[in-house]
Design a protein around this motif. Structure first.
Motif, PDB file in Angstrom:
ATOM      1  N   LEU A  44       0.809  -1.215   0.000  1.00 11.27           N
ATOM      2  CA  LEU A  44       0.000   0.000   0.000  1.00 11.27           C
ATOM      3  C   LEU A  44       0.851   1.278   0.000  1.00 11.27           C
ATOM      4  CD1 LEU A  44      -2.973  -0.912   2.388  1.00 11.27           C
ATOM      5  CD2 LEU A  44      -2.920  -0.915  -0.107  1.00 11.27           C
ATOM      6  N   PRO A  45       1.897   1.373   0.821  1.00 12.77           N
ATOM      7  CA  PRO A  45       2.729   2.589   0.739  1.00 12.77           C
ATOM      8  C   PRO A  45       3.349   2.783  -0.646  1.00 12.77           C
ATOM      9  CG  PRO A  45       3.197   1.383   2.761  1.00 12.77           C
ATOM     10  CD  PRO A  45       2.347   0.483   1.912  1.00 12.77           C
ATOM     11  N   VAL A  46       3.746   1.706  -1.295  1.00 14.14           N
ATOM     12  CA  VAL A  46       4.332   1.793  -2.631  1.00 14.14           C
ATOM     13  C   VAL A  46       3.285   2.274  -3.636  1.00 14.14           C
ATOM     14  CG1 VAL A  46       5.420   0.473  -4.497  1.00 14.14           C
ATOM     15  CG2 VAL A  46       6.006  -0.006  -2.110  1.00 14.14           C
ATOM     16  N   LEU A  47       2.035   1.795  -3.496  1.00 17.38           N
ATOM     17  CA  LEU A  47       0.965   2.244  -4.392  1.00 17.38           C
ATOM     18  C   LEU A  47       0.733   3.745  -4.243  1.00 17.38           C
ATOM     19  CD1 LEU A  47      -1.709  -0.596  -4.010  1.00 17.38           C
ATOM     20  CD2 LEU A  47      -0.162  -0.213  -5.921  1.00 17.38           C
ATOM     21  N   ALA A  48       0.704   4.208  -2.991  1.00 20.28           N
ATOM     22  CA  ALA A  48       0.493   5.636  -2.755  1.00 20.28           C
ATOM     23  C   ALA A  48       1.604   6.459  -3.394  1.00 20.28           C
ATOM     24  CB  ALA A  48       0.404   5.913  -1.255  1.00 20.28           C
ATOM     25  N   THR A  49       2.839   6.010  -3.281  1.00 19.71           N
ATOM     26  CA  THR A  49       3.973   6.731  -3.863  1.00 19.71           C
ATOM     27  C   THR A  49       3.948   6.665  -5.387  1.00 19.71           C
ATOM     28  OG1 THR A  49       5.318   6.229  -1.905  1.00 19.71           O
ATOM     29  CG2 THR A  49       6.488   6.895  -3.913  1.00 19.71           C
ATOM     30  N   ILE A  55      -2.062   8.007   1.297  1.00 22.32           N
ATOM     31  CA  ILE A  55      -2.170   6.607   1.715  1.00 22.32           C
ATOM     32  C   ILE A  55      -3.619   6.221   1.993  1.00 22.32           C
ATOM     33  CG2 ILE A  55      -1.813   7.132   4.152  1.00 22.32           C
ATOM     34  CD1 ILE A  55      -0.541   4.017   2.275  1.00 22.32           C
ATOM     35  N   SER A  56      -4.457   7.191   2.404  1.00 21.75           N
ATOM     36  CA  SER A  56      -5.861   6.898   2.661  1.00 21.75           C
ATOM     37  C   SER A  56      -6.590   6.510   1.373  1.00 21.75           C
ATOM     38  CB  SER A  56      -6.556   8.094   3.304  1.00 21.75           C
ATOM     39  OG  SER A  56      -6.515   9.220   2.450  1.00 21.75           O
ATOM     40  N   ILE A  57      -6.158   7.066   0.236  1.00 22.47           N
ATOM     41  CA  ILE A  57      -6.746   6.687  -1.047  1.00 22.47           C
ATOM     42  C   ILE A  57      -6.286   5.289  -1.439  1.00 22.47           C
ATOM     43  CG2 ILE A  57      -7.033   7.323  -3.468  1.00 22.47           C
ATOM     44  CD1 ILE A  57      -8.268   9.282  -1.497  1.00 22.47           C
ATOM     45  N   ALA A  58      -5.004   5.017  -1.225  1.00 24.51           N
ATOM     46  CA  ALA A  58      -4.497   3.674  -1.509  1.00 24.51           C
ATOM     47  C   ALA A  58      -5.197   2.629  -0.649  1.00 24.51           C
ATOM     48  CB  ALA A  58      -2.984   3.633  -1.283  1.00 24.51           C
ATOM     49  N   GLN A  59      -5.584   3.019   0.567  1.00 23.15           N
ATOM     50  CA  GLN A  59      -6.279   2.104   1.478  1.00 23.15           C
ATOM     51  C   GLN A  59      -7.604   1.633   0.897  1.00 23.15           C
ATOM     52  OE1 GLN A  59      -5.158   0.853   4.328  1.00 23.15           O
ATOM     53  NE2 GLN A  59      -7.038  -0.238   4.875  1.00 23.15           N
ATOM     54  N   MET A  60      -8.166   2.399  -0.036  1.00 22.10           N
ATOM     55  CA  MET A  60      -9.441   2.017  -0.643  1.00 22.10           C
ATOM     56  C   MET A  60      -9.320   0.741  -1.472  1.00 22.10           C
ATOM     57  SD  MET A  60     -11.073   5.703  -1.754  1.00 22.10           S
ATOM     58  CE  MET A  60     -12.616   4.930  -2.269  1.00 22.10           C
ATOM     59  N   THR A  61      -8.103   0.373  -1.882  1.00 20.80           N
ATOM     60  CA  THR A  61      -7.937  -0.917  -2.562  1.00 20.80           C
ATOM     61  C   THR A  61      -8.230  -2.074  -1.613  1.00 20.80           C
ATOM     62  OG1 THR A  61      -5.560  -0.993  -2.026  1.00 20.80           O
ATOM     63  CG2 THR A  61      -6.182   0.010  -4.134  1.00 20.80           C
ATOM     64  N   GLU A 107      -3.559   1.965 -14.908  1.00 25.63           N
ATOM     65  CA  GLU A 107      -2.681   3.119 -15.085  1.00 25.63           C
ATOM     66  C   GLU A 107      -2.931   4.198 -14.041  1.00 25.63           C
ATOM     67  OE1 GLU A 107      -0.196   3.293 -17.112  1.00 25.63           O
ATOM     68  OE2 GLU A 107      -0.604   1.336 -18.039  1.00 25.63           O
ATOM     69  N   THR A 108      -4.078   4.139 -13.368  1.00 30.02           N
ATOM     70  CA  THR A 108      -4.397   5.101 -12.317  1.00 30.02           C
ATOM     71  C   THR A 108      -4.881   4.359 -11.091  1.00 30.02           C
ATOM     72  OG1 THR A 108      -6.721   5.386 -12.965  1.00 30.02           O
ATOM     73  CG2 THR A 108      -5.077   6.795 -14.073  1.00 30.02           C
ATOM     74  N   LEU A 109      -4.829   5.027  -9.945  1.00 27.05           N
ATOM     75  CA  LEU A 109      -5.287   4.388  -8.714  1.00 27.05           C
ATOM     76  C   LEU A 109      -6.788   4.122  -8.727  1.00 27.05           C
ATOM     77  CD1 LEU A 109      -4.231   3.236  -6.123  1.00 27.05           C
ATOM     78  CD2 LEU A 109      -4.473   5.492  -5.044  1.00 27.05           C
ATOM     79  N   PRO A 110      -7.633   5.041  -9.240  1.00 30.27           N
ATOM     80  CA  PRO A 110      -9.069   4.720  -9.330  1.00 30.27           C
ATOM     81  C   PRO A 110      -9.341   3.476 -10.177  1.00 30.27           C
ATOM     82  CG  PRO A 110      -8.775   7.082  -9.549  1.00 30.27           C
ATOM     83  CD  PRO A 110      -7.401   6.470  -9.556  1.00 30.27           C
TER      84      PRO A 110
END
Length: 425
Positions: A44-49, A55-61, A107-110
């Motif tokens: 998750l930290p790597v996704l956020a970076t 990181i709260s957005i990455a937590q949505m995964t 390609e994007t977090l969403p």
């Protein structure tokens, strides 16, 4: 029972019940969704970076993945009763494979978050259908032990999945995690296609989802067992929600130390399931549930007592006593689940799905409540009080809702008792 025509042929059912390959398939189909949940957590930290997001957005995964699991159980259970176990399993795993491939090329977090939702929606079909298959091929007095055995094996997989995900991400990058998940889902689907026959029981003409739901809701036994199982699971969600704040914020320990202590509760839950496997064939569901409730209440009361004395401001006292709760929790959850899906065997998928949906849906709220109790207090007293209150509510369902009956000696007696109960209502 209630229009049930027949069950799978005796010889075929016996062969399935004694097949180690079928047992292995039950384990992996149950575990593919939760393991896919935990395997991504270290990244998750790597996704956020990588995507330049908080990181709260990455937590949505993770959080939307859990929503997908809850919705899947509500949808896939009734579908498996209507169309059969195999088509729903294969359809769900196909969706999981497609969504996993979408995760690889996101390609994007969403995009990744949306793909993870559909990954859970398909993969969680194994969680709900596996319980229905267990009810299809095993007699009632073996259902709890088989659920416990599957859960015990699953717990081992869940314990090592974060470590596995961390190693894969470190060596090959976060997208490699989804390559592994895709390969795993394909392997499970192939195993089901080749080795798992249809196990759904025959259904009476005109029976369907509305009739199944109506019959289950009218059954005091079903409502009681489901409430008992769901409430027992909330002990886990509440403690998991508040535990990190208590250990890290109140006790001043590191997050790594919290992880090590929390693992002790998972180990205790594993031990409880293994003990249930050993004792379930020789004792009734009700006796085993009450044994588990006794351990839950005893451990919860002791933890509350330690809160008043201040002893469980040290993690050894807090988690040591919680281990007693978790051993009992395993007995309660496995046996109450077995009771719920045994009320109307031909609607085991619908029963399993409703139970799983309530467990996950309410669990999301209770986890937030536990986090509030742990993060907005200076002692462990609010959290341990909540755990004791949930344990008491769990016991009340068995006292006031589940009908009292003697030890069940045959499927015929179960069916007669349930028909009489529904007739009175």
């Amino acid at each position: 029972m209630h229009g049930m025509i027949s069950k799978p042929p005796g010889t075929a059912t016996t062969n399935l019940a004694t097949s180690r390959l079928v047992l292995l398939l039950l384990v992996v189909m149950t575990g593919i969704a939760p393991i896919s949940l935990y395997i991504l957590v270290p990244a998750l930290p790597v996704l956020a970076t990588t995507f330049g997001r908080d990181i709260s957005i990455a937590q949505m995964t993770v959080s939307l993945y859990m929503v997908g699991i809850a919705l899947s159980q509500l949808i896939m259970g009734p579908l498996s009763d209507k169309f059969g176990r195999r088509p729903v399993l294969l359809g769900g795993l196909t969706l999981m494979v497609a969504a996993s491939i979408a995760c690889i090329f996101a390609e994007t977090l969403p995009q990744l978050i949306a793909a993870r939702f559909f990954q859970a929606l398909g993969g969680a079909s194994g969680m709900v259908v596996s319980r229905a298959i267990i009810r299809d091929i095993y007699e009632r007095d073996r259902v709890a032990s088989m659920i416990s055995l599957v859960v015990a094996a699953l717990m081992i997989g869940q314990m090592v999945s974060p470590l596995t995900g961390g190693l894969i991400e470190t060596a090959f990058g976060w997208r490699a995690i989804f390559y592994a998940v895709t390969i795993g889902a394909i392997a499970v689907a192939i195993g089901i296609a080749l080795a798992l026959p249809e196990t759904r029981r025959s259904r009476a003409a005109g029976s369907g989802f509305r009739g199944d739901v109506g019959t289950l809701i009218k059954s005091r036994a079903f409502v009681g067992y489901v409430m008992c199982q769901v409430l027992a699971s909330q002990i886990i969600f509440a403690f998991a929600g508040g535990g990190p704040y208590i250990v890290v914020t109140q006790m001043g320990r590191t997050s790594a130390e919290y992880g090590a202590w929390f693992a002790t509760t998972g180990f205790a839950y594993l031990v409880g399931n293994l003990l249930c496997v050993r004792f379930a064939p020789r004792h009734s569901l009700e006796k085993l549930i009450w044994f588990g409730l006794g351990l839950q209440l005893c451990g919860s009361f002791l933890n509350l007592l330690w809160s008043f004395t201040g002893w469980n401001e040290a993690p050894g006292w807090l988690f040591g006593t919680q281990m007693i709760v978790m051993v009992g929790n395993a007995f309660v959850m496995a046996n109450s689940a077995a009771g719920a899906i045994s009320i109307r065997p031909e609607a085991a998928g619908t029963a399993s799905g409703a139970m799983g949906f309530l467990q996950q849906g309410i669990g999301a709220l209770i986890s937030q409540f536990g986090a509030y109790l742990g993060g907005h207090s200076a002692t462990t007293l609010p959290l341990t009080s909540a755990v004791l209150a949930i344990s008491l509510l769990c016991a009340c369902t068995m006292i006031f809702i589940v009908p009292r009956r003697e030890v069940v000696v045959s499927e015929t007696l179960i069916e007669q008792a349930e028909e009489e109960e529904s007739g009175m209502m």
